[in-house]
Design a protein around this motif. Structure first.
Motif, PDB file in Angstrom:
ATOM      1  N   PRO A 133       0.797  -1.233   0.000  1.00 52.51           N
ATOM      2  CA  PRO A 133       0.000   0.000   0.000  1.00 52.51           C
ATOM      3  C   PRO A 133       0.827   1.279   0.000  1.00 52.51           C
ATOM      4  O   PRO A 133       0.319   2.330  -0.411  1.00 52.51           O
ATOM      5  CB  PRO A 133      -0.826  -0.121   1.293  1.00 52.51           C
ATOM      6  CG  PRO A 133      -0.052  -1.047   2.163  1.00 52.51           C
ATOM      7  CD  PRO A 133       0.567  -2.030   1.228  1.00 52.51           C
ATOM      8  N   ARG A 134       2.088   1.205   0.431  1.00 50.37           N
ATOM      9  CA  ARG A 134       2.921   2.412   0.489  1.00 50.37           C
ATOM     10  C   ARG A 134       3.808   2.567  -0.735  1.00 50.37           C
ATOM     11  O   ARG A 134       4.585   3.513  -0.831  1.00 50.37           O
ATOM     12  CB  ARG A 134       3.775   2.390   1.757  1.00 50.37           C
ATOM     13  CG  ARG A 134       2.955   2.353   3.047  1.00 50.37           C
ATOM     14  CD  ARG A 134       2.322   3.716   3.318  1.00 50.37           C
ATOM     15  NE  ARG A 134       3.300   4.617   3.899  1.00 50.37           N
ATOM     16  CZ  ARG A 134       3.181   5.936   3.961  1.00 50.37           C
ATOM     17  NH1 ARG A 134       2.118   6.513   3.417  1.00 50.37           N
ATOM     18  NH2 ARG A 134       4.106   6.681   4.521  1.00 50.37           N
ATOM     19  N   GLY A 135       3.690   1.664  -1.691  1.00 47.72           N
ATOM     20  CA  GLY A 135       4.411   1.798  -2.955  1.00 47.72           C
ATOM     21  C   GLY A 135       5.916   1.738  -2.829  1.00 47.72           C
ATOM     22  O   GLY A 135       6.634   2.444  -3.550  1.00 47.72           O
ATOM     23  N   ILE A 136       6.398   0.902  -1.947  1.00 50.80           N
ATOM     24  CA  ILE A 136       7.846   0.765  -1.738  1.00 50.80           C
ATOM     25  C   ILE A 136       8.402  -0.221  -2.770  1.00 50.80           C
ATOM     26  O   ILE A 136       7.870  -1.319  -2.939  1.00 50.80           O
ATOM     27  CB  ILE A 136       8.132   0.281  -0.308  1.00 50.80           C
ATOM     28  CG1 ILE A 136       7.685   1.352   0.701  1.00 50.80           C
ATOM     29  CG2 ILE A 136       9.606  -0.053  -0.114  1.00 50.80           C
ATOM     30  CD1 ILE A 136       7.699   0.891   2.141  1.00 50.80           C
ATOM     31  N   SER A 191       2.558  -6.139  10.001  1.00 50.59           N
ATOM     32  CA  SER A 191       1.230  -6.688   9.699  1.00 50.59           C
ATOM     33  C   SER A 191       0.126  -5.814  10.270  1.00 50.59           C
ATOM     34  O   SER A 191      -0.972  -5.733   9.697  1.00 50.59           O
ATOM     35  CB  SER A 191       1.105  -8.109  10.246  1.00 50.59           C
ATOM     36  OG  SER A 191       1.087  -8.117  11.661  1.00 50.59           O
ATOM     37  N   GLN A 192       0.389  -5.128  11.379  1.00 53.93           N
ATOM     38  CA  GLN A 192      -0.605  -4.269  12.021  1.00 53.93           C
ATOM     39  C   GLN A 192      -0.619  -2.849  11.464  1.00 53.93           C
ATOM     40  O   GLN A 192      -1.450  -2.043  11.871  1.00 53.93           O
ATOM     41  CB  GLN A 192      -0.341  -4.218  13.527  1.00 53.93           C
ATOM     42  CG  GLN A 192      -0.552  -5.554  14.240  1.00 53.93           C
ATOM     43  CD  GLN A 192      -0.155  -5.497  15.700  1.00 53.93           C
ATOM     44  OE1 GLN A 192       0.624  -4.640  16.126  1.00 53.93           O
ATOM     45  NE2 GLN A 192      -0.698  -6.414  16.490  1.00 53.93           N
ATOM     46  N   GLY A 193       0.300  -2.560  10.543  1.00 52.22           N
ATOM     47  CA  GLY A 193       0.340  -1.237   9.940  1.00 52.22           C
ATOM     48  C   GLY A 193       1.069  -0.196  10.759  1.00 52.22           C
ATOM     49  O   GLY A 193       1.054   0.999  10.413  1.00 52.22           O
ATOM     50  N   ARG A 194       1.743  -0.601  11.836  1.00 46.57           N
ATOM     51  CA  ARG A 194       2.526   0.355  12.621  1.00 46.57           C
ATOM     52  C   ARG A 194       3.848   0.667  11.944  1.00 46.57           C
ATOM     53  O   ARG A 194       4.526   1.631  12.297  1.00 46.57           O
ATOM     54  CB  ARG A 194       2.764  -0.189  14.031  1.00 46.57           C
ATOM     55  CG  ARG A 194       1.472  -0.293  14.850  1.00 46.57           C
ATOM     56  CD  ARG A 194       1.743  -0.650  16.301  1.00 46.57           C
ATOM     57  NE  ARG A 194       2.253  -2.010  16.445  1.00 46.57           N
ATOM     58  CZ  ARG A 194       3.437  -2.317  16.968  1.00 46.57           C
ATOM     59  NH1 ARG A 194       4.256  -1.361  17.360  1.00 46.57           N
ATOM     60  NH2 ARG A 194       3.805  -3.580  17.089  1.00 46.57           N
ATOM     61  N   ALA A 195       4.244  -0.153  10.998  1.00 45.52           N
ATOM     62  CA  ALA A 195       5.437   0.086  10.194  1.00 45.52           C
ATOM     63  C   ALA A 195       5.066  -0.063   8.729  1.00 45.52           C
ATOM     64  O   ALA A 195       4.121  -0.769   8.370  1.00 45.52           O
ATOM     65  CB  ALA A 195       6.539  -0.904  10.569  1.00 45.52           C
ATOM     66  N   ASP A 196       5.818   0.630   7.880  1.00 47.89           N
ATOM     67  CA  ASP A 196       5.578   0.555   6.436  1.00 47.89           C
ATOM     68  C   ASP A 196       6.386  -0.559   5.789  1.00 47.89           C
ATOM     69  O   ASP A 196       6.038  -1.040   4.701  1.00 47.89           O
ATOM     70  CB  ASP A 196       5.951   1.883   5.771  1.00 47.89           C
ATOM     71  CG  ASP A 196       5.173   3.052   6.345  1.00 47.89           C
ATOM     72  OD1 ASP A 196       3.941   2.929   6.472  1.00 47.89           O
ATOM     73  OD2 ASP A 196       5.795   4.086   6.677  1.00 47.89           O
ATOM     74  N   ALA A 219       9.493  -6.485  -1.478  1.00 46.43           N
ATOM     75  CA  ALA A 219       9.617  -5.331  -2.368  1.00 46.43           C
ATOM     76  C   ALA A 219      11.051  -5.243  -2.871  1.00 46.43           C
ATOM     77  O   ALA A 219      12.000  -5.137  -2.091  1.00 46.43           O
ATOM     78  CB  ALA A 219       9.241  -4.045  -1.626  1.00 46.43           C
ATOM     79  N   GLY A 220      11.228  -5.297  -4.183  1.00 46.76           N
ATOM     80  CA  GLY A 220      12.558  -5.152  -4.767  1.00 46.76           C
ATOM     81  C   GLY A 220      13.421  -6.387  -4.612  1.00 46.76           C
ATOM     82  O   GLY A 220      12.951  -7.473  -4.263  1.00 46.76           O
ATOM     83  N   GLU A 221      14.707  -6.199  -4.873  1.00 44.64           N
ATOM     84  CA  GLU A 221      15.665  -7.293  -4.857  1.00 44.64           C
ATOM     85  C   GLU A 221      16.333  -7.419  -3.490  1.00 44.64           C
ATOM     86  O   GLU A 221      16.422  -6.450  -2.731  1.00 44.64           O
ATOM     87  CB  GLU A 221      16.743  -7.052  -5.924  1.00 44.64           C
ATOM     88  CG  GLU A 221      16.219  -7.028  -7.342  1.00 44.64           C
ATOM     89  CD  GLU A 221      15.604  -8.357  -7.743  1.00 44.64           C
ATOM     90  OE1 GLU A 221      16.179  -9.412  -7.394  1.00 44.64           O
ATOM     91  OE2 GLU A 221      14.543  -8.345  -8.397  1.00 44.64           O
ATOM     92  N   PRO A 222      16.830  -8.622  -3.149  1.00 45.67           N
ATOM     93  CA  PRO A 222      17.603  -8.769  -1.912  1.00 45.67           C
ATOM     94  C   PRO A 222      18.839  -7.864  -1.949  1.00 45.67           C
ATOM     95  O   PRO A 222      19.325  -7.500  -3.022  1.00 45.67           O
ATOM     96  CB  PRO A 222      18.009 -10.241  -1.920  1.00 45.67           C
ATOM     97  CG  PRO A 222      17.050 -10.907  -2.849  1.00 45.67           C
ATOM     98  CD  PRO A 222      16.719  -9.885  -3.896  1.00 45.67           C
ATOM     99  N   PHE A 223      19.330  -7.515  -0.776  1.00 47.10           N
ATOM    100  CA  PHE A 223      20.520  -6.657  -0.723  1.00 47.10           C
ATOM    101  C   PHE A 223      21.523  -7.216   0.283  1.00 47.10           C
ATOM    102  O   PHE A 223      21.179  -8.024   1.141  1.00 47.10           O
ATOM    103  CB  PHE A 223      20.147  -5.216  -0.382  1.00 47.10           C
ATOM    104  CG  PHE A 223      19.366  -5.039   0.902  1.00 47.10           C
ATOM    105  CD1 PHE A 223      20.008  -4.800   2.117  1.00 47.10           C
ATOM    106  CD2 PHE A 223      17.970  -5.097   0.896  1.00 47.10           C
ATOM    107  CE1 PHE A 223      19.289  -4.629   3.281  1.00 47.10           C
ATOM    108  CE2 PHE A 223      17.244  -4.919   2.072  1.00 47.10           C
ATOM    109  CZ  PHE A 223      17.902  -4.686   3.264  1.00 47.10           C
TER     110      PHE A 223
END
Length: 274
Positions: A133-136, A191-196, A219-223
Motif C-alpha cells: 500500500p505504500r508503494g515501496i 502486519s498491524q500497519g505500525r510500520a511501512d 519489495a525489490g531485490e535482496p541486498f
C-alpha cells in the motif's frame, strides 16, 4: 575452489589450517577449557526464526539443530543458555558461555570483541504488507519518509539508520526506525500497519511468507547478499575455533549441513560450501 569458500578461508584462520582434501574428521576438544566439562555451552537469543526460536516451549531452528550436529562430531553435549541478543557478547567475554550460536552477523565492530568461525552467507529483503500500500520498490528512495521496523541491535537497525541518513541528506524525508526486541515483533508491527516496511533476512522473509500467506510480500531485490554469519568465540581461542571449523567441515562433507539447509527451507545460496 568457489568464491564463497575462498571468502570463508580468508576470514577464518581455523578453516584455513584444515586440509580440504580427503574425508573430514572433526578434531576433539581435548585441551580446550569449557565452562562445564563434557558440554559445549552456547549463548542464543531465540527470537530469530528460522535460525532460533521457541516453539511449544522448546528451542528450535536451524542453529539449534546445527550446534547439536557439531556437538555430536566433537563428542560433547550441546547446552543452551537463552538470553537477550544484547547480552550475548558480554556473556561470552565474561566466561559464562563457550561460544555464541545465534545467527550473529560478522562485522568489524563485533570482530574487535570476539572471533568468528563462519558457517553461512545470507542477505536481506525489504518486506512490506501484501498489496504494497505504500508503494515501496525496495531499498531505494521509496523508503524515505517511511517507518521501518527492525530488530534492536541487529544488522537491520544499522542498515535502516544508514538509509535514514542518506534520505535526510538528499532532502527526501527522514526514515523513522522502529526498533523492536525480536524479528517476530518487527513482522507483527508491519502486519498491524505500525510500520511501512521491515528489513528481514532472506531466510526469515521466506519463512514469514510461508507461515503467514497473503500478509506480506517482498519489495525489490535482496541486498547485501554476501553477509556472513558465524559462531562467535573468545578472542584468541584458536583450539576451540579449529575444533568448531573441523566439525563444520565434517558436517558439510557428510551431507548433514546441506540436509539442514533443505529442512529449514533456506535458499541454497546460504551455503559456504556449494
Amino acid at each position: 575452489m568457489n568464491h564463497s569458500l575462498r571468502t570463508l578461508l580468508l576470514v577464518s584462520v581455523p578453516l584455513a589450517a584444515i586440509s580440504l582434501s580427503g574425508p573430514a574428521a572433526a578434531q576433539s576438544l581435548e585441551g580446550v577449557t569449557l565452562v562445564e566439562d563434557g558440554k559445549l555451552t552456547y549463548g542464543v537469543a531465540a527470537s530469530f526464526a528460522p535460525f532460533e526460536y521457541v516453539l511449544d516451549g522448546k528451542l528450535t531452528g536451524f542453529d539449534i539443530e546445527f550446534i547439536q550436529g557439531l556437538a555430536e562430531k566433537l563428542k560433547v553435549e550441546a547446552a543452551a543458555m537463552n538470553m537477550e541478543f544484547k547480552g550475548l557478547i558480554p556473556a561470552l567475554r565474561g566466561g559464562r558461555i563457550d561460544l555464541i550460536n545465534s545467527a550473529m552477523y560478522i562485522n568489524p565492530t563485533r570482530s574487535e570483541q570476539v572471533d568468528f568461525v563462519p558457517y553461512m552467507e545470507i542477505g536481506n529483503n525489504v518486506m512490506v504488507q501484501a498489496g504494497n500500500p505504500r508503494g515501496i520498490t525496495g531499498r531505494d528512495d521509496t523508503i524515505c519518509g517511511k517507518v521501518i521496523a527492525v530488530t534492536l541491535g541487529g544488522i537491520s537497525e544499522s542498515q535502516a539508520r544508514a538509509d535514514g541518513d542518506r534520505c535526510k541528506a538528499a532532502g527526501l524525508g527522514e526514515v523513522t526506525v522502529l526498533t523492536l526486541p525480536t524479528a517476530q515483533d518487527s513482522a507483527l508491527s508491519l502486519s498491524q500497519g505500525r510500520a511501512d516496511a521491515n528489513y528481514e533476512s532472506t531466510p526469515g522473509a521466506v519463512m514469514a511468507l510461508e507461515k503467514m500467506p497473503g500478509v506480506f510480500e517482498i519489495a525489490g531485490e535482496p541486498f547485501e547478499m554476501d553477509t556472513q554469519i558465524g559462531l562467535a568465540t573468545p578472542k584468541g581461542a584458536t583450539e576451540l575455533q579449529a575444533a568448531l571449523a573441523s566439525a563444520i567441515k565434517a558436517m558439510a562433507e557428510d551431507g548433514s549441513y546441506d540436509a539442514l539447509i533443505a529442512k529449514w527451507k533456506l535458499p541454497p545460496s546460504v551455503s559456504l560450501f556449494d
